[in-house]
Design an enzyme around this catalytic site. Structure first.
Site, short mmCIF file in Angstrom:
data_model
loop_
_atom_site.label_atom_id
_atom_site.label_comp_id
_atom_site.label_asym_id
_atom_site.label_seq_id
_atom_site.Cartn_x
_atom_site.Cartn_y
_atom_site.Cartn_z
N ARG A 207 0.85 -1.19 0.00
CA ARG A 207 0.00 0.00 0.00
C ARG A 207 0.89 1.24 0.00
O ARG A 207 1.53 1.54 1.01
CB ARG A 207 -0.89 0.05 1.24
CG ARG A 207 -2.07 -0.92 1.24
CD ARG A 207 -2.86 -0.73 2.53
NE ARG A 207 -3.98 -1.63 2.63
CZ ARG A 207 -5.23 -1.32 2.27
NH1 ARG A 207 -5.50 -0.15 1.76
NH2 ARG A 207 -6.20 -2.21 2.40
N ASP A 302 -0.64 -0.64 7.93
CA ASP A 302 -0.32 0.42 6.98
C ASP A 302 -1.52 1.21 6.47
O ASP A 302 -1.36 2.08 5.63
CB ASP A 302 0.46 -0.15 5.80
CG ASP A 302 -0.29 -1.25 5.07
OD1 ASP A 302 -1.42 -1.59 5.49
OD2 ASP A 302 0.25 -1.78 4.08
N ASP A 303 -2.73 0.93 6.97
CA ASP A 303 -3.89 1.71 6.58
C ASP A 303 -4.62 2.25 7.81
O ASP A 303 -5.82 2.45 7.79
CB ASP A 303 -4.85 0.90 5.71
CG ASP A 303 -5.33 -0.36 6.40
OD1 ASP A 303 -4.84 -0.66 7.51
OD2 ASP A 303 -6.20 -1.06 5.85
N ASP A 381 -4.98 -13.88 14.42
CA ASP A 381 -5.79 -13.09 15.36
C ASP A 381 -6.92 -13.92 15.97
O ASP A 381 -7.23 -13.78 17.15
CB ASP A 381 -6.32 -11.81 14.73
CG ASP A 381 -6.84 -11.99 13.32
OD1 ASP A 381 -6.84 -13.13 12.83
OD2 ASP A 381 -7.25 -10.99 12.70
N SER A 412 -14.83 -4.87 -3.24
CA SER A 412 -16.15 -4.36 -2.81
C SER A 412 -16.05 -3.53 -1.54
O SER A 412 -16.99 -3.44 -0.78
CB SER A 412 -17.13 -5.52 -2.59
OG SER A 412 -17.28 -6.29 -3.76
#
Length: 538
Positions: A207, A302-303, A381, A412
């Protein structure tokens, strides 16, 4: 958020929740989730949408989305009311059965006692006297001797304060005690002083918008020395590497050396990306703790964009995490952190939760040394949320999230982002947590106030919450559930996340989910005699 592997197809059962490796446990969740911005073949990750009932996301409180209200199709409102009524009837029946069982147990104990007394009377006192003569009573050990042998020293607590006898959900800004700072302040427990180094590990892949995340981290970072930023990049994406490299000495850029595919069984080929994510996490955390010799780390992705008090939050909570063995992480994320579900005037509120939230979380080296030898090959996780790893430990989480995701692009993802993620509220008020006494988060103090606050709250029915004027006052109020199905019905109708991982609801503590509903504090809670989570509810 790290599922950035273009060769990986979309799994048939997409992920539920924010974590890079969570999957939808229920086909009711129909929307895909957050994933790779660069490829339509990426693995989706993210959180369930607000959605509509058929999508399982819960309705936005007060927005005529509650189980079909106002939709005008097929009597949706009547059906919703009937479902709620049946669920509440089930709760009443369960309570009745529970009372009957308690009465039976009570009578059984009394009968056993009478039978035992009768037997002793028949036998007479002779045998008893002989037994007493042969087995004289032993001198009891000094009071507390066994405790001193078996029990670890309790975590220190703050000096008594009349303002701290309330549950944190009802504390105000004036309730906190100003001191010398959390790291050395009252009640936060022993541990390293205020100069402890807390590095930030940014998990990156392909990204290029990692720039937004790094810009905010650098903008709000109070000290490069106390908070070094380590960016660990997987995937080998050249453009993303150039973006990271443009920060020069402001960050440390490390690169996962093994970019090869992982051998998996045939039915898991479509999950190849999840295996790579777990491998990357393991490698990156080993770098932080072993190569860089750090004692703790805050992991972001990273987002993610951070709040102005992101660093203050973790610096203040490090001593609490360090001193309380019943805690194993601190998270910046509230799974039920949408605007309508949180109190915007209470940015200082913090909670304990049994659910591992992720999305900006702090981990100690000793916990990593426990987890690393058994680290999973994929879906890390969900693995963290299993009882074998959690071991009845909790995390700290905020009322208002200190991170949000801006990763709108992906499979989406626009639809998912618009329906759920954009509703997550990011804190904008700087809270000086290091000047607050956070000792109320230590388990013994917290549990006492929490249980009192929850179970002294009036028990109400769903229709009372939803009817205008049926209840007076700001709450708190309690809605009770006793089964997996009633929890899901109530959670969806109240607009909170309804999924469970290893039996634990999102944000839940002792089974209780705390949130605002139409401006009132509500506890969605199990009965007062709750003892443990039921993993079969997942």
């Amino acid at each position: 958020p790290q599922s950035r592997f273009p060769a990986c197809p979309v799994p048939p059962a997409p992920s539920l929740g924010h974590g890079s490796e969570e999957r939808f446990p229920d086909p009711l969740w129909s929307l895909p989730v957050r994933g790779l911005e660069r490829s339509a073949a990426a693995l989706p990750v993210g959180r369930p949408p607000v959605g509509r009932p058929a999508e399982g996301g819960g309705a936005e409180p007060g927005g005529k989305e509650e189980w079909g209200v106002g939709r005008g199709k097929g009597g949706g409102a009547n059906l919703a009311g009937e479902v709620i009524r049946l669920a509440e009837e089930v709760e009443v029946q369960l309570e009745t059965q529970k009372k009957l069982l308690k009465q039976i147990e009570s009578h059984r104990a009394a009968w056993a006692q009478q039978k035992d007394v009768g037997k002793r009377e028949v036998d007479g006192g002779k045998g008893v006297r002989e037994a007493a003569a042969q087995n004289p009573p032993k001198t009891p050990p000094p009071a507390g001797a066994k405790d001193q042998q078996d029990r670890k020293p309790p975590a220190p607590t703050a000096a008594p304060d009349s303002r701290s006898d309330r549950h944190p959900a009802t504390q105000t800004e004036e309730d906190v005690t100003n001191g010398k700072g959390a790291a050395a302040g009252p009640g936060t427990g022993p541990g390293p002083g205020p100069e402890v180094v807390i590095p930030i590990l940014v998990i990156a892949c392909d990204r290029v918008t990692v720039k937004r995340s790094l810009d905010k981290l650098i903008q709000f970072r109070p000290s490069p020395e106390l908070h070094p930023i380590i960016v660990s990049q997987d995937c080998g994406h050249a453009e993303t590497a150039r973006v990271i490299g443009s920060y020069g000495e402001q960050v440390t850029h490390i690169r996962q050396p093994d970019l090869s595919d992982i051998r998996v069984r045939p039915e898991h080929r479509k999950f190849q990306g999840y295996y790579k994510i777990a491998r990357h996490y393991r490698w990156a955390l080993n770098q932080v703790f072993h190569t860089f010799s750090q004692s703790t780390v805050v992991i972001v992705e990273d987002d993610l964009e951070v709040a102005p008090d992101f660093f203050e939050y973790f610096r203040a909570l490090y001593p609490v995490l360090h001193s309380d063995p019943s805690l194993w992480c601190v998270s910046a994320w509230n799974d039920n952190g949408r605007d309508a579900l949180v109190d915007p005037s209470r940015a200082q509120l913090l909670y304990r939760t049994d659910f591992f939230p992720g999305l900006g979380w702090m981990l100690l080296k000793e916990v990593w040394e426990e987890l690393e030898p058994k680290w999973p090959s994929a879906f890390w996780d969900d693995w963290m949320r299993q009882p074998e790893q959690r071991k009845d430990r909790s995390c700290v989480r905020p009322e208002i999230s200190r991170t949000i995701t801006f990763g709108r692009k992906g499979v989406s993802l626009g639809q998912f982002f618009d329906q759920y993620l954009r509703h997550i509220k990011l804190n904008t008020e700087f809270v000086p947590f290091t000047k607050h006494d956070l000792s109320y988060l230590l388990k013994e103090k917290y549990d006492e106030k929490f249980i009192k606050e929850v179970y002294e709250a009036p028990l109400v029915k769903m229709e009372e919450l939803q009817q205008t004027g049926a209840l007076r006052g700001p709450g708190p109020y309690r809605v009770q559930y006793s089964s997996r199905d009633t929890f899901k019905v109530f959670a969806r109708n109240l607009g909170v996340m309804d999924d469970l991982k290893s039996g634990v609801p999102r944000t839940g503590y002792r089974g209780v989910v705390s949130f605002l509903y139409r401006g009132r504090r509500v506890f969605l809670a199990p009965p007062a005699d709750w003892r443990q989570y039921d993993t079969s509810w997942s």
